[in-house]
Design an enzyme around this catalytic site. Structure first.
Site, short mmCIF file in Angstrom:
data_model
loop_
_atom_site.label_atom_id
_atom_site.label_comp_id
_atom_site.label_asym_id
_atom_site.label_seq_id
_atom_site.Cartn_x
_atom_site.Cartn_y
_atom_site.Cartn_z
N SER A 153 12.52 1.08 -3.43
CA SER A 153 12.84 -0.26 -3.14
C SER A 153 14.34 -0.75 -4.06
CB SER A 153 11.92 -0.95 -4.27
OG SER A 153 12.26 -2.39 -5.03
N TYR B 288 10.17 -2.06 -13.95
CA TYR B 288 9.40 -1.77 -12.92
C TYR B 288 10.62 -1.12 -11.50
CZ TYR B 288 8.86 -1.89 -7.71
OH TYR B 288 8.57 -2.10 -5.86
N1 LIG Z 1 6.24 -5.31 -1.97
C1 LIG Z 1 6.86 -5.95 -2.04
O1 LIG Z 1 7.44 -6.53 -2.21
C2 LIG Z 1 7.65 -3.86 -2.53
C3 LIG Z 1 8.82 -4.32 -2.14
C4 LIG Z 1 9.43 -3.14 -2.99
C5 LIG Z 1 8.98 -2.04 -2.19
N2 LIG Z 1 7.49 -1.43 -2.24
C6 LIG Z 1 6.74 -0.48 -2.46
O2 LIG Z 1 5.94 -0.64 -1.93
C7 LIG Z 1 5.00 0.30 -2.01
C8 LIG Z 1 3.80 0.02 -1.19
O3 LIG Z 1 3.67 -1.24 -2.55
P1 LIG Z 1 2.62 -2.66 -1.63
O4 LIG Z 1 3.34 -3.92 -1.36
O5 LIG Z 1 2.59 -2.24 0.06
O6 LIG Z 1 1.51 -3.19 -2.51
P2 LIG Z 1 -0.07 -2.37 -3.13
O7 LIG Z 1 -0.74 -3.13 -1.99
O8 LIG Z 1 0.10 -3.65 -4.20
O9 LIG Z 1 -0.12 -0.70 -3.11
C9 LIG Z 1 0.39 -0.07 -3.91
C10 LIG Z 1 -0.47 1.23 -3.74
O10 LIG Z 1 0.31 2.17 -5.27
C11 LIG Z 1 -1.79 1.94 -6.05
N3 LIG Z 1 -2.16 2.80 -7.13
C12 LIG Z 1 -1.38 1.97 -8.02
N4 LIG Z 1 -1.18 2.64 -9.06
C13 LIG Z 1 -1.91 3.85 -8.48
C14 LIG Z 1 -1.62 5.41 -9.31
N5 LIG Z 1 -2.52 6.07 -10.71
N6 LIG Z 1 -2.64 6.58 -8.18
C15 LIG Z 1 -3.09 5.90 -7.20
N7 LIG Z 1 -1.84 4.92 -6.41
C16 LIG Z 1 -2.58 4.10 -7.10
C17 LIG Z 1 -2.75 1.03 -5.44
O11 LIG Z 1 -3.20 1.47 -5.12
P3 LIG Z 1 -5.53 0.21 -5.81
O12 LIG Z 1 -5.77 0.05 -5.10
O13 LIG Z 1 -6.20 1.47 -6.47
O14 LIG Z 1 -4.23 -0.18 -7.10
C18 LIG Z 1 -2.34 0.16 -3.86
O15 LIG Z 1 -2.35 1.15 -2.96
C19 LIG Z 1 4.88 0.90 -3.57
O16 LIG Z 1 5.31 2.00 -3.71
C20 LIG Z 1 5.73 -0.78 -4.07
O17 LIG Z 1 6.52 -0.09 -5.05
C21 LIG Z 1 6.75 -3.06 -2.06
#
Ligand SMILES: NC(=O)c1ccc[n+]([C@@H]2O[C@H](COP(=O)([O-])OP(=O)(O)OC[C@H]3O[C@@H](n4cnc5c(N)ncnc54)[C@H](OP(=O)(O)O)[C@@H]3O)[C@@H](O)[C@H]2O)c1
Length: 253
Positions: A143, A156
């Site tokens: 990120s 974070y």
């Molecule tokens: N959205 C943003 O603005 C953004 C920006 C930059 C980077 N990112 C990164 O992109 C990635 C995906 O994010 P997203 O936006 O798609 O959000 P998201 O839909 O909330 O996805 C996060 C994922 O992490 C999983 N997770 C959390 N804790 C876990 C654990 N202990 N074991 C296994 N899985 C776990 C969640 O599973 P559950 O369904 O079980 O909760 C979910 O599948 C993340 O690494 C995030 O940091 C996101």
């Protein structure tokens, strides 16, 4: 349209992630045939991927990033099931909605294990299995928040910074093995993770991230990928800003 350089098999860590599901759909359009979906809720991951990428065959696998003793088994099972892992995508993460100092020690510990320690340990296992095959790409969702700490979400940000540096080093260590690491640094993405937050400047969506990821994987040479691309040079400048100025720019975002 199928791309001959696109992966045919994938292991997805954190497979309920909105960005991960969009990536499977995008790679599906480019020829991805099968994926192991590793998730805390594998049924939800299966449903989400079935809706977004109906042509990709999926195998659900219950997996928690913080259960380190399971990582080797996951990597080996996925490899054996898929007949080799062309693509490993790590999309695990929790945001904590900019809680800053309101996060107590237990929450800080959980976030560091979820965003950094757990995924890093899993990637170590996956990388060894892929290196033994001598092929494949590992995509790590980092990120821009890891580029510079903000007072609102430094827990974070620092956990993503740790994973980002780990992934870069892993990529360097894998040079010559046939396995490549791509570090993806999105800015604000409108997804389940950011529900309830006002979009930041340059906000994108999961399909946009997915297209960028797929482009970087099939192009075969990019190692660090900001999304959108403008955030790369922008954070190059912001990282150098004096801290009082940075505090004013970052505000409480
Ligand atoms: N959205 C943003 O603005 C953004 C920006 C930059 C980077 N990112 C990164 O992109 C990635 C995906 O994010 P997203 O936006 O798609 O959000 P998201 O839909 O909330 O996805 C996060 C994922 O992490 C999983 N997770 C959390 N804790 C876990 C654990 N202990 N074991 C296994 N899985 C776990 C969640 O599973 P559950 O369904 O079980 O909760 C979910 O599948 C993340 O690494 C995030 O940091 C996101």
């Amino acid at each position: 349209m199928s791309d001959r350089r696109a992966p045919r098999s994938a292991l997805v860590l954190g497979a309920t992630s909105d960005i991960a599901v969009a990536c499977v759909a995008e790679f599906g359009r480019r020829g991805l045939q099968q994926a192991v979906l590793a998730a805390r809720d594998p049924a939800a991951a299966t449903d989400a991927v079935a809706a977004a990428a109906p042509d990709v065959r999926t195998t659900p696998r219950r997996w928690d990033a913080t259960e380190v003793s399971d990582h080797r088994a996951l990597a080996t099972e996925a490899h054996d099931h898929l007949g080799g892992i062309d693509l490993a995508l790590c999309a695990v993460g929790m945001l904590g909605h900019h809680a800053g100092r309101a996060m107590g020690p237990e929450q800080v510990d959980e976030m560091v294990r979820t965003n950094f320690a757990g995924p890093a340990a899993a990637l170590a296992a996956v990388a060894e299995v892929m290196a033994a095959d001598g092929r494949g790409t590992i995509v790590v969702l980092s990120s821009v928040a890891g580029q510079r700490a903000r007072r609102s979400n430094y827990v974070y940000g620092s956990s993503k910074a740790g994973l980002d540096v780990f992934a870069q080093g892993l990529g360097d260590a894998l040079v010559g093995t046939g396995v490549r690491v791509v570090v993806v640094r999105p800015g604000f993405v409108v997804s389940r993770m950011t529900e309830g937050l006002d979009p930041a400047p340059f906000a994108t969506d999961p399909p946009t991230v997915a297209r960028t990821v797929a482009g970087a994987v099939t192009a075969g040479h990019r190692e660090v990928v900001p999304v959108p691309v403008l955030l790369g040079p922008l954070f190059g400048v912001l990282r150098a800003a004096p801290r009082p100025l940075w505090r004013r720019i970052a505000g409480d975002r």
